[in-house]
Design a protein around this motif. Structure first.
Motif, mmCIF file in Angstrom:
data_model
loop_
_atom_site.group_PDB
_atom_site.id
_atom_site.type_symbol
_atom_site.label_atom_id
_atom_site.label_comp_id
_atom_site.label_asym_id
_atom_site.label_seq_id
_atom_site.Cartn_x
_atom_site.Cartn_y
_atom_site.Cartn_z
ATOM 1 N N ASP A 72 -16.893 -17.976 42.299
ATOM 2 C CA ASP A 72 -15.857 -17.086 42.821
ATOM 3 C C ASP A 72 -15.879 -16.970 44.338
ATOM 4 N N GLY A 73 -16.884 -17.578 44.970
ATOM 5 C CA GLY A 73 -17.012 -17.491 46.415
ATOM 6 C C GLY A 73 -18.387 -16.988 46.815
ATOM 7 N N TRP A 74 -18.552 -16.707 48.094
ATOM 8 C CA TRP A 74 -19.836 -16.237 48.607
ATOM 9 C C TRP A 74 -20.058 -14.770 48.250
ATOM 10 N N GLU A 75 -21.303 -14.449 47.909
ATOM 11 C CA GLU A 75 -21.667 -13.077 47.563
ATOM 12 C C GLU A 75 -22.977 -12.704 48.242
ATOM 13 N N LEU A 76 -23.094 -11.435 48.597
ATOM 14 C CA LEU A 76 -24.357 -10.921 49.104
ATOM 15 C C LEU A 76 -25.334 -10.734 47.949
ATOM 16 N N THR A 77 -26.589 -11.053 48.178
ATOM 17 C CA THR A 77 -27.632 -10.720 47.213
ATOM 18 C C THR A 77 -28.129 -9.308 47.521
ATOM 19 N N ALA A 78 -29.011 -8.792 46.667
ATOM 20 C CA ALA A 78 -29.590 -7.474 46.923
ATOM 21 C C ALA A 78 -30.325 -7.476 48.261
ATOM 22 N N GLU A 79 -31.009 -8.575 48.538
ATOM 23 C CA GLU A 79 -31.714 -8.708 49.815
ATOM 24 C C GLU A 79 -30.723 -8.742 50.974
ATOM 25 N N GLY A 80 -29.563 -9.366 50.734
ATOM 26 C CA GLY A 80 -28.534 -9.419 51.765
ATOM 27 C C GLY A 80 -27.953 -8.051 52.066
ATOM 28 N N ARG A 81 -27.715 -7.255 51.014
ATOM 29 C CA ARG A 81 -27.196 -5.898 51.222
ATOM 30 C C ARG A 81 -28.206 -5.052 51.993
ATOM 31 N N ASN A 82 -29.470 -5.273 51.683
ATOM 32 C CA ASN A 82 -30.517 -4.550 52.397
ATOM 33 C C ASN A 82 -30.549 -4.956 53.871
ATOM 34 N N ALA A 83 -30.307 -6.237 54.129
ATOM 35 C CA ALA A 83 -30.291 -6.726 55.509
ATOM 36 C C ALA A 83 -29.141 -6.101 56.295
ATOM 37 N N VAL A 84 -27.982 -5.965 55.654
ATOM 38 C CA VAL A 84 -26.837 -5.328 56.314
ATOM 39 C C VAL A 84 -27.162 -3.879 56.645
ATOM 40 N N SER A 85 -27.813 -3.199 55.703
ATOM 41 C CA SER A 85 -28.190 -1.808 55.933
ATOM 42 C C SER A 85 -29.129 -1.688 57.127
ATOM 43 N N LYS A 86 -30.056 -2.638 57.253
ATOM 44 C CA LYS A 86 -31.011 -2.602 58.358
ATOM 45 C C LYS A 86 -30.342 -2.844 59.708
ATOM 46 N N LEU A 87 -29.152 -3.447 59.684
ATOM 47 C CA LEU A 87 -28.416 -3.657 60.933
ATOM 48 C C LEU A 87 -27.804 -2.360 61.459
ATOM 49 N N GLY A 88 -27.868 -1.300 60.639
ATOM 50 C CA GLY A 88 -27.402 0.007 61.091
ATOM 51 C C GLY A 88 -25.930 0.264 60.873
ATOM 52 N N ILE A 89 -25.285 -0.556 60.033
ATOM 53 C CA ILE A 89 -23.849 -0.394 59.815
ATOM 54 C C ILE A 89 -23.538 0.973 59.228
ATOM 55 N N ALA A 90 -24.393 1.448 58.333
ATOM 56 C CA ALA A 90 -24.124 2.724 57.656
ATOM 57 C C ALA A 90 -24.173 3.905 58.603
ATOM 58 N N ASN A 91 -24.717 3.707 59.800
ATOM 59 C CA ASN A 91 -24.851 4.823 60.727
ATOM 60 C C ASN A 91 -23.665 4.983 61.669
ATOM 61 N N LYS A 92 -22.607 4.214 61.469
ATOM 62 C CA LYS A 92 -21.496 4.221 62.413
ATOM 63 C C LYS A 92 -20.274 4.967 61.895
ATOM 64 N N ARG A 93 -20.443 5.763 60.838
ATOM 65 C CA ARG A 93 -19.363 6.544 60.250
ATOM 66 C C ARG A 93 -18.203 5.679 59.789
ATOM 67 N N LEU A 94 -18.513 4.412 59.454
ATOM 68 C CA LEU A 94 -17.455 3.550 58.942
ATOM 69 C C LEU A 94 -17.059 3.961 57.537
ATOM 70 N N GLU A 95 -18.001 4.552 56.799
ATOM 71 C CA GLU A 95 -17.668 5.049 55.471
ATOM 72 C C GLU A 95 -16.605 6.134 55.582
ATOM 73 N N ALA A 96 -16.758 6.994 56.576
ATOM 74 C CA ALA A 96 -15.759 8.040 56.794
ATOM 75 C C ALA A 96 -14.405 7.427 57.086
ATOM 76 N N ASP A 97 -14.391 6.377 57.922
ATOM 77 C CA ASP A 97 -13.137 5.706 58.231
ATOM 78 C C ASP A 97 -12.507 5.116 56.974
ATOM 79 N N SER A 98 -13.331 4.566 56.081
ATOM 80 C CA SER A 98 -12.814 3.954 54.863
ATOM 81 C C SER A 98 -12.145 4.984 53.961
ATOM 82 N N PHE A 99 -12.793 6.130 53.788
ATOM 83 C CA PHE A 99 -12.192 7.175 52.969
ATOM 84 C C PHE A 99 -10.894 7.666 53.594
ATOM 85 N N ALA A 100 -10.906 7.816 54.909
ATOM 86 C CA ALA A 100 -9.693 8.264 55.589
ATOM 87 C C ALA A 100 -8.566 7.260 55.391
#
Length: 250
Positions: A72-100
């Motif tokens: 179906d295409g490229w997918e993140l693994t569990a380790e990949g999702r963890n790597a994204v989290s370590k990049l600090g993406i979750a700390n930029k209030r992007l989740e808030a932007d998504s809900f908005a």
């Protein structure tokens, strides 16, 4: 979850290596089943024009198990999702932007009631600037108003019959405002009885009502962005999405 609309907020960060940016782009919208062309488009749409020259397949293939190429295409693994989290993406209030964005999309798709639109717009604005209590209260009012509109347009006779069965003093509702004579808790019970919402949904909406009451009065109750996000998500999935385009006579 990071959405593609928010990607421009992070891809121009000079601290991110090329592989980090590609990983973040794959993470957008869930990180599942993405074609290279889709990843490239997300990056160029975000203003990163130089990415059009990148060999994205090569970059993804050298991420040491952070991403896999499926049918179906490229997918993140569990380790990949963890790597994204370590990049600090979750700390930029992007989740808030998504809900908005989700709420604003629903407005644009056609919430019928102008009153409900006003409440939703105010709830979005409050959420975006971190006014948590106001966001909770206004989003609940907007959700209840949608349910009022739906019942009035589609289930008025059944509602009045059930309300009268429960209270012999009930005066027949002839306009949306008449529903406000009932406590919101009692209104939810009738919705379940006339099959507007199921029991599980009713139970969750009762929890949202309690949460709204905790936020709507001066008290020592503490809440966080995460708890407000959860409140909004539940209302989006169970009220705003199923009822915003449905409150017309069928």
């Amino acid at each position: 979850m990071l959405k593609s609309e928010n990607l421009k907020e992070v891809v121009h960060n000079k601290n991110f290596a090329r592989k980090d940016i590609v990983l973040i782009a794959l993470h957008c919208d869930g990180g599942v089943g993405k074609k290279v062309s889709e990843i490239r488009k997300n990056l160029t749409d975000a203003g990163l024009r130089k990415s059009s020259q990148w060999n994205i397949s090569y970059i993804l293939g050298r991420l040491n198990g952070l991403a896999i190429n499926t049918k179906d295409g490229w997918e993140l693994t569990a380790e990949g999702r963890n790597a994204v989290s370590k990049l600090g993406i979750a700390n930029k209030r992007l989740e808030a932007d998504s809900f908005a964005l989700d709420l604003r999309d629903l407005i644009n798709k056609g919430i019928v009631s102008e009153d409900t639109k006003d409440f939703v717009l105010e709830a979005v604005s409050c959420y975006e600037i971190g006014h948590w209590r106001s966001a909770v209260v206004l989003s609940w009012i907007g959700a209840v108003n949608l349910l009022y509109e739906f019942v009035f347009q589609n289930k008025l006779s059944a509602f009045n019959a059930e309300a009268l069965k429960r209270d012999q003093k009930w005066k027949t509702a002839t306009c949306v405002e008449d529903f406000t004579r009932l406590k919101e808790f009692d209104f939810l019970q009738i919705l379940t009885a006339i099959s507007v919402v199921g029991k599980s949904t009713k139970n969750e909406l009762e929890a949202r009502l309690k949460f709204r009451n905790s936020c709507g009065h001066p008290n020592s109750f503490k809440l966080s962005e995460r708890s407000v996000s959860s409140h909004l998500e539940i209302l989006i999935l169970n009220v705003y999405e199923p009822f915003s385009l449905s409150n017309v006579v069928k």
